[in-house]
Design an enzyme around this catalytic site. Structure first.
Site, short mmCIF file in Angstrom:
data_model
loop_
_atom_site.label_atom_id
_atom_site.label_comp_id
_atom_site.label_asym_id
_atom_site.label_seq_id
_atom_site.Cartn_x
_atom_site.Cartn_y
_atom_site.Cartn_z
N HIS A 46 0.09 -5.14 12.28
CA HIS A 46 -0.22 -6.36 11.52
C HIS A 46 0.36 -7.62 12.15
O HIS A 46 0.03 -8.72 11.71
CB HIS A 46 0.28 -6.23 10.09
CG HIS A 46 -0.44 -5.19 9.29
ND1 HIS A 46 -1.78 -5.25 9.04
CD2 HIS A 46 0.00 -4.05 8.69
CE1 HIS A 46 -2.15 -4.18 8.32
NE2 HIS A 46 -1.08 -3.43 8.11
N GLU A 147 2.39 6.60 3.47
CA GLU A 147 1.99 5.40 2.71
C GLU A 147 0.67 5.60 1.98
O GLU A 147 -0.08 4.64 1.80
CB GLU A 147 1.97 4.15 3.61
CG GLU A 147 1.26 4.29 4.94
CD GLU A 147 1.31 3.02 5.80
OE1 GLU A 147 1.76 1.95 5.34
OE2 GLU A 147 0.86 3.10 6.96
C1 3PY Z 1 3.52 -1.10 4.03
O1 3PY Z 1 4.35 -1.45 3.17
O2 3PY Z 1 2.43 -0.59 3.77
C2 3PY Z 1 3.85 -1.27 5.42
O3 3PY Z 1 3.12 -0.80 6.27
C3 3PY Z 1 5.05 -2.08 5.79
O4 3PY Z 1 4.69 -3.03 6.68
MG MG Z 2 1.31 -0.11 5.61
#
Ligand code: 3PY
Ligand code: MG
Length: 262
Positions: A46, A147
């Site tokens: 990012h 994530e």
């Molecule tokens: C998230 O919080 O999804 C990340 O990838 C941190 O940058």
């Molecule tokens: Mg992320």
């Protein structure tokens, strides 16, 4: 080969502070690297950063004791291998949702016979030392980003991937995946984070997490994370300047306030 001090501090059970670079400036990275942080992660997913920016940033970071890490855009092997050749001592890979992705990641980071990393250590050799290829597999960290709900569903198999150093939680994408918004501290996001932490810790894996700021990073330290990232460079710069403006001109400017550590 130059030792990876993150691994040394992990063995000593010390909490580490990681910085997160999104600004394509070697000077900015140099300033941050000399603040006492344990590592500098260049965010190629990012951040506003290309490969030649990364090389200059790594050269600047080399003037400090901070370890150079990269958050790669994906597990795609040619990018992973190229940033390792540039001298990265750790790879943080986003969206490791399945054990297959995790195995692909580990393979790209390790030389044969363990993995399929291609030979050509270029700057890694200069920064790491002449015996780089003999020790690179021991010193370079591989952190899988957990994530998503899918990665939680596959957590046991992902964490059991041979050669994986540890995990790094992305709480913002995790929140999206669980039906919340980035920056959320909802019960389900918090429960998920603690579950991932506990599963990684009981296997003796390294644990890192992105944080929304100082207070959040302090909380993660108390929870037992090994490495915390208290937001990125742009967020820190923005909040410092907003603080100047608010306290000098007595206006509060929320027009561009940060979200989730960004
Ligand atoms: C998230 O919080 O999804 C990340 O990838 C941190 O940058
Ligand atoms: Mg992320």
């Amino acid at each position: 080969m130059r030792r990876n001090r993150l691994l040394e501090r992990f063995s000593a059970k010390e909490t580490m502070v990681n910085s997160w670079i999104s600004i394509p400036s070697s000077y900015c990275a140099e300033v941050i690297a000399h603040t006492g942080v344990d590592s500098v992660t260049v965010d190629m997913q990012h951040g506003m950063i290309g490969f030649s920016d990364l090389v200059h940033i790594f050269q600047a970071v080399s003037t400090s004791d901070a370890m150079p890490l990269v958050r790669v855009p994906s597990c795609e092997s040619s990018t992973v291998m190229k940033v390792l050749d540039a001298g990265a001592y750790g790879i943080i890979c986003p969206s490791v949702d399945t054990p297959e992705i995790c195995r692909e990641l580990v393979s790209a980071c390790r030389y044969p016979p363990i993995g399929t990393r291609s030979f050509g250590p270029t700057r890694g050799l200069t920064y790491g030392g002449a015996d780089y290829i003999h020790h690179a597999d021991d010193e370079i960290m591989i952190l899988a980003m957990i994530e998503s709900q899918q990665s939680i569903d596959n957590l046991n198999e992902i964490l059991d991937t041979p050669g994986l150093t540890g995990i790094y939680i992305g709480p913002n994408d995790l929140a999206y995946s669980l039906g919340d918004k980035p920056g959320s501290d909802s019960e389900r996001v918090e429960q998920a984070i603690l579950h991932i932490l506990q599963q990684a810790k009981c296997r003796g894996l390294f644990t890192g997490i992105f944080c929304s700021g100082l207070e959040n990073a302090q909380k993660r330290k108390r929870q037992g994370f090994d490495l915390v990232t208290p937001g990125n460079d742009a967020g820190a710069l923005r909040s410092a300047y907003q603080n100047f403006v608010a306290n000098i001109s007595n206006t509060s400017n929320n027009k561009s306030s940060g979200v989730g550590g960004y």
